[in-house]
Motif scaffolding. Structure first.
Motif, PDB file in Angstrom:
ATOM      1  N   LEU A  26       0.829  -1.201   0.000  1.00 43.26           N
ATOM      2  CA  LEU A  26       0.000   0.000   0.000  1.00 43.26           C
ATOM      3  C   LEU A  26       0.867   1.257   0.000  1.00 43.26           C
ATOM      4  CD1 LEU A  26      -2.961   0.778  -0.039  1.00 43.26           C
ATOM      5  CD2 LEU A  26      -2.974   0.694   2.450  1.00 43.26           C
ATOM      6  N   LEU A  27       1.943   1.236   0.784  1.00 45.97           N
ATOM      7  CA  LEU A  27       2.854   2.381   0.813  1.00 45.97           C
ATOM      8  C   LEU A  27       3.552   2.579  -0.533  1.00 45.97           C
ATOM      9  CD1 LEU A  27       4.370   1.849   4.372  1.00 45.97           C
ATOM     10  CD2 LEU A  27       2.788   3.662   3.666  1.00 45.97           C
ATOM     11  N   ALA A  28       3.882   1.466  -1.183  1.00 47.19           N
ATOM     12  CA  ALA A  28       4.506   1.562  -2.506  1.00 47.19           C
ATOM     13  C   ALA A  28       3.532   2.191  -3.498  1.00 47.19           C
ATOM     14  CB  ALA A  28       4.943   0.177  -2.986  1.00 47.19           C
ATOM     15  N   ASP A  29       2.269   1.769  -3.441  1.00 46.69           N
ATOM     16  CA  ASP A  29       1.261   2.374  -4.323  1.00 46.69           C
ATOM     17  C   ASP A  29       1.118   3.861  -4.038  1.00 46.69           C
ATOM     18  OD1 ASP A  29       0.723   0.019  -5.632  1.00 46.69           O
ATOM     19  OD2 ASP A  29      -1.091  -0.438  -4.488  1.00 46.69           O
ATOM     20  N   ALA A  30       1.101   4.232  -2.772  1.00 48.15           N
ATOM     21  CA  ALA A  30       0.887   5.633  -2.398  1.00 48.15           C
ATOM     22  C   ALA A  30       2.055   6.523  -2.808  1.00 48.15           C
ATOM     23  CB  ALA A  30       0.644   5.744  -0.893  1.00 48.15           C
ATOM     24  N   THR A  31       3.259   5.972  -2.784  1.00 49.35           N
ATOM     25  CA  THR A  31       4.437   6.792  -3.066  1.00 49.35           C
ATOM     26  C   THR A  31       4.960   6.637  -4.487  1.00 49.35           C
ATOM     27  OG1 THR A  31       5.937   5.060  -2.274  1.00 49.35           O
ATOM     28  CG2 THR A  31       5.192   6.714  -0.655  1.00 49.35           C
ATOM     29  N   GLY A  32       4.489   5.601  -5.185  1.00 49.74           N
ATOM     30  CA  GLY A  32       4.990   5.356  -6.533  1.00 49.74           C
ATOM     31  C   GLY A  32       6.343   4.680  -6.538  1.00 49.74           C
ATOM     32  N   ARG A  33       6.780   4.197  -5.390  1.00 48.28           N
ATOM     33  CA  ARG A  33       8.070   3.529  -5.294  1.00 48.28           C
ATOM     34  C   ARG A  33       7.916   2.034  -5.538  1.00 48.28           C
ATOM     35  NH1 ARG A  33      10.886   5.094   0.163  1.00 48.28           N
ATOM     36  NH2 ARG A  33      12.434   3.726  -0.757  1.00 48.28           N
ATOM     37  N   SER A  34       9.010   1.381  -5.741  1.00 46.41           N
ATOM     38  CA  SER A  34       9.039  -0.064  -5.947  1.00 46.41           C
ATOM     39  C   SER A  34       8.703  -0.766  -4.634  1.00 46.41           C
ATOM     40  CB  SER A  34      10.436  -0.470  -6.432  1.00 46.41           C
ATOM     41  OG  SER A  34      10.752  -1.773  -6.043  1.00 46.41           O
ATOM     42  N   HIS A  35       7.818  -1.776  -4.731  1.00 45.60           N
ATOM     43  CA  HIS A  35       7.456  -2.525  -3.532  1.00 45.60           C
ATOM     44  C   HIS A  35       8.673  -3.203  -2.945  1.00 45.60           C
ATOM     45  CE1 HIS A  35       6.216  -6.380  -1.585  1.00 45.60           C
ATOM     46  NE2 HIS A  35       5.594  -5.504  -0.834  1.00 45.60           N
ATOM     47  N   ARG A  36       9.498  -3.805  -3.787  1.00 47.20           N
ATOM     48  CA  ARG A  36      10.680  -4.525  -3.315  1.00 47.20           C
ATOM     49  C   ARG A  36      11.625  -3.586  -2.566  1.00 47.20           C
ATOM     50  NH1 ARG A  36      15.636  -5.173  -5.175  1.00 47.20           N
ATOM     51  NH2 ARG A  36      16.795  -7.070  -4.749  1.00 47.20           N
ATOM     52  N   ALA A  37      11.913  -2.431  -3.143  1.00 45.43           N
ATOM     53  CA  ALA A  37      12.823  -1.475  -2.510  1.00 45.43           C
ATOM     54  C   ALA A  37      12.243  -0.963  -1.191  1.00 45.43           C
ATOM     55  CB  ALA A  37      13.100  -0.306  -3.453  1.00 45.43           C
ATOM     56  N   LEU A  38      10.952  -0.711  -1.177  1.00 40.89           N
ATOM     57  CA  LEU A  38      10.314  -0.207   0.042  1.00 40.89           C
ATOM     58  C   LEU A  38      10.323  -1.274   1.141  1.00 40.89           C
ATOM     59  CD1 LEU A  38       8.978   2.402   0.993  1.00 40.89           C
ATOM     60  CD2 LEU A  38       6.791   1.438   0.343  1.00 40.89           C
ATOM     61  N   ARG A  39      10.072  -2.530   0.753  1.00 44.31           N
ATOM     62  CA  ARG A  39      10.078  -3.638   1.716  1.00 44.31           C
ATOM     63  C   ARG A  39      11.469  -3.803   2.329  1.00 44.31           C
ATOM     64  NH1 ARG A  39      11.622  -8.565   0.826  1.00 44.31           N
ATOM     65  NH2 ARG A  39      11.312  -8.423  -1.415  1.00 44.31           N
ATOM     66  N   LEU A  40      12.507  -3.733   1.486  1.00 47.00           N
ATOM     67  CA  LEU A  40      13.884  -3.854   1.986  1.00 47.00           C
ATOM     68  C   LEU A  40      14.231  -2.707   2.937  1.00 47.00           C
ATOM     69  CD1 LEU A  40      15.717  -5.019  -1.271  1.00 47.00           C
ATOM     70  CD2 LEU A  40      15.227  -6.384   0.787  1.00 47.00           C
ATOM     71  N   GLU A  41      13.815  -1.502   2.586  1.00 46.77           N
ATOM     72  CA  GLU A  41      14.063  -0.345   3.455  1.00 46.77           C
ATOM     73  C   GLU A  41      13.341  -0.506   4.790  1.00 46.77           C
ATOM     74  OE1 GLU A  41      13.341   4.498   3.513  1.00 46.77           O
ATOM     75  OE2 GLU A  41      13.126   3.399   1.633  1.00 46.77           O
ATOM     76  N   ALA A  42      12.101  -0.963   4.731  1.00 49.98           N
ATOM     77  CA  ALA A  42      11.319  -1.157   5.955  1.00 49.98           C
ATOM     78  C   ALA A  42      11.962  -2.209   6.857  1.00 49.98           C
ATOM     79  CB  ALA A  42       9.886  -1.560   5.608  1.00 49.98           C
ATOM     80  N   GLU A  43      12.445  -3.289   6.254  1.00 46.13           N
ATOM     81  CA  GLU A  43      13.112  -4.341   7.036  1.00 46.13           C
ATOM     82  C   GLU A  43      14.410  -3.829   7.640  1.00 46.13           C
ATOM     83  OE1 GLU A  43      13.573  -7.653   4.378  1.00 46.13           O
ATOM     84  OE2 GLU A  43      11.417  -8.099   4.387  1.00 46.13           O
ATOM     85  N   ARG A  44      15.199  -3.123   6.823  1.00 47.15           N
ATOM     86  CA  ARG A  44      16.496  -2.608   7.275  1.00 47.15           C
ATOM     87  C   ARG A  44      16.333  -1.613   8.433  1.00 47.15           C
ATOM     88  NH1 ARG A  44      18.072  -0.749   2.692  1.00 47.15           N
ATOM     89  NH2 ARG A  44      17.448   1.404   3.062  1.00 47.15           N
TER      90      ARG A  44
END
Length: 162
Positions: A26-44
């Motif tokens: 949902l955050l990736a959709d809202a920001t237009g960012r890649s889901h994979r990149a956002l997931r990795l950032e969130a985990e990190r």
């Protein structure tokens, strides 16, 4: 990589604004960012995406309260079956959980809790004022009775001397 257009962004923003649970999708959709990149950032960075929105918390509290009600009923049935013996530690544990849920409820609905507290204080004040009023009326009656008794005694004395 799927394109995240303005419609997807708008839908995601609205869902988040209306209390949807924040997920990396949902955050990736809202920001237009890649889901994979956002997931990795969130985990990190250790993002706390597991928090429930208020509506989910209310549902969870109701679910736990229903379970506690069942527990209280079970304790009551067990006491009846065992000749009136209640496991004090178990009952105290349930009471502590109920109090905790009550506090969570107050925290999650501060406006409602404030209104309830104010209503309770208003009712208490109304009770006190009613008792004060009743006492004033009672004292006024006693005072009036004393005045009447004095005047009627003075009138008798005045007529007996003449």
């Amino acid at each position: 990589m799927p394109r995240r257009g303005p419609l997807a962004r708008q839908r995601a923003l609205r869902a988040l604004a209306e209390g949807a649970r924040a997920t990396t999708e949902l955050l990736a959709d809202a920001t237009g960012r890649s889901h994979r990149a956002l997931r990795l950032e969130a985990e990190r960075e250790g993002w706390r995406l597991d928090r429930a929105p208020h509506s989910d918390i209310a549902l969870r509290v109701r679910t736990i309260a229903a379970g506690l009600l069942e527990k209280v009923e079970a304790i009551g049935r067990a006491a009846l079956e065992e000749g009136g013996k209640i496991d004090k530690a178990e009952l105290e544990g349930v009471v502590v959980m109920i109090r905790g849920l009550d506090k969570i409820g107050e925290i999650m609905r501060p406006e409602e809790a404030a209104k309830e507290d104010q209503n309770r204080r208003d009712e208490d004040l109304a009770d006190v004022l009613q008792r004060i009023n009743e006492r004033i009326v009672e004292l006024a009656r006693e005072f009036a009775h004393e005045i009447c008794a004095r005047e009627s005694g003075a009138g008798r004395r005045g007529s007996g001397q003449g």
